[in-house]
Design an enzyme around this catalytic site. Sequence first.
Site, PDB file in Angstrom:
ATOM      1  N   ARG A   1       0.836  -1.221   0.000  1.00 49.84           N
ATOM      2  CA  ARG A   1       0.000   0.000   0.000  1.00 49.84           C
ATOM      3  C   ARG A   1       0.869   1.269   0.000  1.00 49.84           C
ATOM      4  O   ARG A   1       0.564   2.244   0.677  1.00 49.84           O
ATOM      5  CB  ARG A   1      -0.946   0.032   1.214  1.00 49.84           C
ATOM      6  CG  ARG A   1      -1.878  -1.121   1.324  1.00 49.84           C
ATOM      7  CD  ARG A   1      -2.907  -1.187   0.188  1.00 49.84           C
ATOM      8  NE  ARG A   1      -3.653  -2.422   0.296  1.00 49.84           N
ATOM      9  CZ  ARG A   1      -3.291  -3.566  -0.282  1.00 49.84           C
ATOM     10  NH1 ARG A   1      -2.202  -3.622  -1.036  1.00 49.84           N
ATOM     11  NH2 ARG A   1      -3.999  -4.648  -0.139  1.00 49.84           N
TER      12      ARG A   1
ATOM     13  N   SER B   1     -10.303  -0.138   4.589  1.00 47.02           N
ATOM     14  CA  SER B   1      -9.431  -0.340   5.746  1.00 47.02           C
ATOM     15  C   SER B   1      -8.738   0.965   6.121  1.00 47.02           C
ATOM     16  O   SER B   1      -8.076   1.572   5.285  1.00 47.02           O
ATOM     17  CB  SER B   1      -8.368  -1.396   5.434  1.00 47.02           C
ATOM     18  OG  SER B   1      -9.002  -2.641   5.288  1.00 47.02           O
TER      19      SER B   1
ATOM     20  N   GLU C   1      -3.614   3.578   6.474  1.00 51.18           N
ATOM     21  CA  GLU C   1      -3.619   3.378   5.018  1.00 51.18           C
ATOM     22  C   GLU C   1      -4.309   4.591   4.386  1.00 51.18           C
ATOM     23  O   GLU C   1      -3.908   5.077   3.330  1.00 51.18           O
ATOM     24  CB  GLU C   1      -4.389   2.096   4.700  1.00 51.18           C
ATOM     25  CG  GLU C   1      -4.484   1.808   3.225  1.00 51.18           C
ATOM     26  CD  GLU C   1      -5.104   0.444   2.951  1.00 51.18           C
ATOM     27  OE1 GLU C   1      -4.887  -0.509   3.731  1.00 51.18           O
ATOM     28  OE2 GLU C   1      -5.819   0.339   1.936  1.00 51.18           O
TER      29      GLU C   1
HETATM   30  C1  LIG Z   1     -15.597  -0.175   0.692  1.00 56.20           C
HETATM   31  C2  LIG Z   1     -14.146   0.012   0.362  1.00 56.20           C
HETATM   32  C3  LIG Z   1     -13.351  -1.106   0.121  1.00 56.20           C
HETATM   33  C4  LIG Z   1     -11.997  -0.958  -0.186  1.00 56.20           C
HETATM   34  N1  LIG Z   1     -11.256  -2.064  -0.434  1.00 56.20           N
HETATM   35  C5  LIG Z   1      -9.949  -1.934  -0.761  1.00 56.20           C
HETATM   36  C6  LIG Z   1      -9.157  -3.095  -1.055  1.00 56.20           C
HETATM   37  O1  LIG Z   1      -9.621  -4.213  -1.063  1.00 56.20           O
HETATM   38  N2  LIG Z   1      -7.853  -2.909  -1.340  1.00 56.20           N
HETATM   39  C7  LIG Z   1      -7.292  -1.669  -1.375  1.00 56.20           C
HETATM   40  O2  LIG Z   1      -6.081  -1.574  -1.661  1.00 56.20           O
HETATM   41  N3  LIG Z   1      -8.014  -0.565  -1.103  1.00 56.20           N
HETATM   42  C8  LIG Z   1      -9.331  -0.664  -0.806  1.00 56.20           C
HETATM   43  N4  LIG Z   1     -10.059   0.453  -0.528  1.00 56.20           N
HETATM   44  C9  LIG Z   1      -9.399   1.779  -0.498  1.00 56.20           C
HETATM   45  C10 LIG Z   1      -9.408   2.523  -1.836  1.00 56.20           C
HETATM   46  O3  LIG Z   1     -10.497   2.109  -2.650  1.00 56.20           O
HETATM   47  C11 LIG Z   1      -8.101   2.323  -2.592  1.00 56.20           C
HETATM   48  O4  LIG Z   1      -7.009   2.826  -1.855  1.00 56.20           O
HETATM   49  C12 LIG Z   1      -8.121   3.013  -3.962  1.00 56.20           C
HETATM   50  O5  LIG Z   1      -6.974   2.639  -4.677  1.00 56.20           O
HETATM   51  C13 LIG Z   1      -8.183   4.532  -3.877  1.00 56.20           C
HETATM   52  O6  LIG Z   1      -8.452   5.022  -5.166  1.00 56.20           O
HETATM   53  P1  LIG Z   1      -9.117   6.442  -5.388  1.00 56.20           P
HETATM   54  O7  LIG Z   1      -9.188   6.695  -6.843  1.00 56.20           O
HETATM   55  O8  LIG Z   1     -10.425   6.530  -4.655  1.00 56.20           O
HETATM   56  O9  LIG Z   1      -8.043   7.370  -4.718  1.00 56.20           O
HETATM   57  P2  LIG Z   1      -8.284   8.609  -3.741  1.00 56.20           P
HETATM   58  O10 LIG Z   1      -8.880   8.139  -2.465  1.00 56.20           O
HETATM   59  O11 LIG Z   1      -8.988   9.683  -4.476  1.00 56.20           O
HETATM   60  O12 LIG Z   1      -6.766   9.035  -3.474  1.00 56.20           O
HETATM   61  C14 LIG Z   1      -5.912   8.190  -2.724  1.00 56.20           C
HETATM   62  C15 LIG Z   1      -4.473   8.726  -2.835  1.00 56.20           C
HETATM   63  O13 LIG Z   1      -4.040   8.582  -4.184  1.00 56.20           O
HETATM   64  C16 LIG Z   1      -3.627   9.848  -4.717  1.00 56.20           C
HETATM   65  N5  LIG Z   1      -3.997   9.853  -6.143  1.00 56.20           N
HETATM   66  C17 LIG Z   1      -5.220   9.629  -6.694  1.00 56.20           C
HETATM   67  N6  LIG Z   1      -5.128   9.666  -8.027  1.00 56.20           N
HETATM   68  C18 LIG Z   1      -3.831   9.920  -8.328  1.00 56.20           C
HETATM   69  C19 LIG Z   1      -3.114  10.060  -9.556  1.00 56.20           C
HETATM   70  N7  LIG Z   1      -3.705   9.947 -10.748  1.00 56.20           N
HETATM   71  N8  LIG Z   1      -1.786  10.321  -9.482  1.00 56.20           N
HETATM   72  C20 LIG Z   1      -1.168  10.440  -8.295  1.00 56.20           C
HETATM   73  N9  LIG Z   1      -1.785  10.301  -7.099  1.00 56.20           N
HETATM   74  C21 LIG Z   1      -3.111  10.036  -7.126  1.00 56.20           C
HETATM   75  C22 LIG Z   1      -4.414  10.880  -3.911  1.00 56.20           C
HETATM   76  O14 LIG Z   1      -3.794  12.141  -3.946  1.00 56.20           O
HETATM   77  C23 LIG Z   1      -4.370  10.231  -2.532  1.00 56.20           C
HETATM   78  O15 LIG Z   1      -3.140  10.460  -1.912  1.00 56.20           O
HETATM   79  C24 LIG Z   1     -11.422   0.335  -0.237  1.00 56.20           C
HETATM   80  C25 LIG Z   1     -12.236   1.456  -0.003  1.00 56.20           C
HETATM   81  C26 LIG Z   1     -13.585   1.298   0.280  1.00 56.20           C
HETATM   82  C27 LIG Z   1     -14.436   2.526   0.490  1.00 56.20           C
END
Ligand SMILES: Cc1cc2nc3c(=O)[nH]c(=O)nc-3n(C[C@H](O)[C@H](O)[C@H](O)COP(=O)(O)OP(=O)(O)OC[C@H]3O[C@@H](n4cnc5c(N)ncnc54)[C@H](O)[C@@H]3O)c2cc1C
Length: 297
Positions: free
Chosen positions: A171, A219, A289
């Site tokens: 992560r 998480s 995380e």
């Molecule tokens: C119900 C639920 C279940 C989940 N299950 C999992 C799981 O099984 N495994 C897991 O790993 N995660 C899980 N997550 C967490 C989350 O979905 C992941 O971390 C996901 O990758 C975040 O993506 P996002 O586009 O929403 O990023 P955001 O939440 O919008 O951003 C997260 C981080 O990434 C950065 N970021 C976003 N886009 C870019 C880009 N293009 N370039 C550079 N930096 C960027 C942001 O600045 C921030 O620091 C879960 C979340 C929820 C709500």
Amino acid sequence: MNAAGNHGLRGKLLIDEPMSKHTSWRLGGPADRYYIPADLADLQAYLAALDEGTGVLWVGLGSNLLVRDGGIRGQVIAPLNALKELRLEEGGGVYCECGVSCARLARFCHQQELAGADFFAGIPGTVGGALAMNAGAFGGETWTAVECAIMIDRRGELIERARNEFDIGYRRVRMPREEWFAAARFRFPPRADGEDSNIRQLLRQRNQSQPIGLPSCGSVFKNPPGKHAAQLIEAAGLKGYGLGTARVSDKHANFIISNDDTVASDVEALIEYIRKTVAERFDVRLETEVRIVGEER
Ligand SMILES: Cc1cc2nc3c(=O)[nH]c(=O)nc-3n(C[C@H](O)[C@H](O)[C@H](O)COP(=O)(O)OP(=O)(O)OC[C@H]3O[C@@H](n4cnc5c(N)ncnc54)[C@H](O)[C@@H]3O)c2cc1C
């Protein structure tokens, strides 16, 4: 910064945009400026026109973000469904822009009879967020299949970087300063004869163990080496525990659930309380995380 002026920009600039509309916890104060680019070329022009001192935060689906109640000073870049190109390339690679949802990437790979992308189906984020977090589930991890990333810097220049240019961990991905993921090239192996997708089964497993449908960010804490954060939190007696308007899920102890009255400061206070309690009870320091950003009110 006068890009709001136009400069031929084709995207949408929102001022004082409530971040609660763009995070899965539905929390967070306003972002000074929130830009939804029309496409990659438009984003290049927008970044090139941005004042040097302006802070830039990228937000995908906001599914791993706690935005504080005072909001975000500076510029948010929101590529969701805007940087959305996804295609199979000659030679079998998959080119995917950062605003594509992980679920769409999983479906696309399934249709193309590629293996190893099913785990993306249940991650409620964008591919950009998955690259930044090295998101993973059920034994799969985003960076396993990455060949190279196409980065964009704050002058709007594109830079292709091979996988071995990144320091990648659980992560965690160390990125060059002031560069972000515009797209990536993945290489997934072909699906073996008779091998079927297990997307449905993985989604079912998630529904059984996680409070899907309630506002959360998945998480909250990373698993410490050899341990499970959820088990530690539960063993500390905190499953279902509430602090202010935020509470620990009674289905999965590593999830914090918000409701319509929740403020980000309550979630942050609960995170600190969990951390302190687990440290006192088990001498383990939990690391978040979730990314906590923005200003306090
Ligand atoms: C119900 C639920 C279940 C989940 N299950 C999992 C799981 O099984 N495994 C897991 O790993 N995660 C899980 N997550 C967490 C989350 O979905 C992941 O971390 C996901 O990758 C975040 O993506 P996002 O586009 O929403 O990023 P955001 O939440 O919008 O951003 C997260 C981080 O990434 C950065 N970021 C976003 N886009 C870019 C880009 N293009 N370039 C550079 N930096 C960027 C942001 O600045 C921030 O620091 C879960 C979340 C929820 C709500």
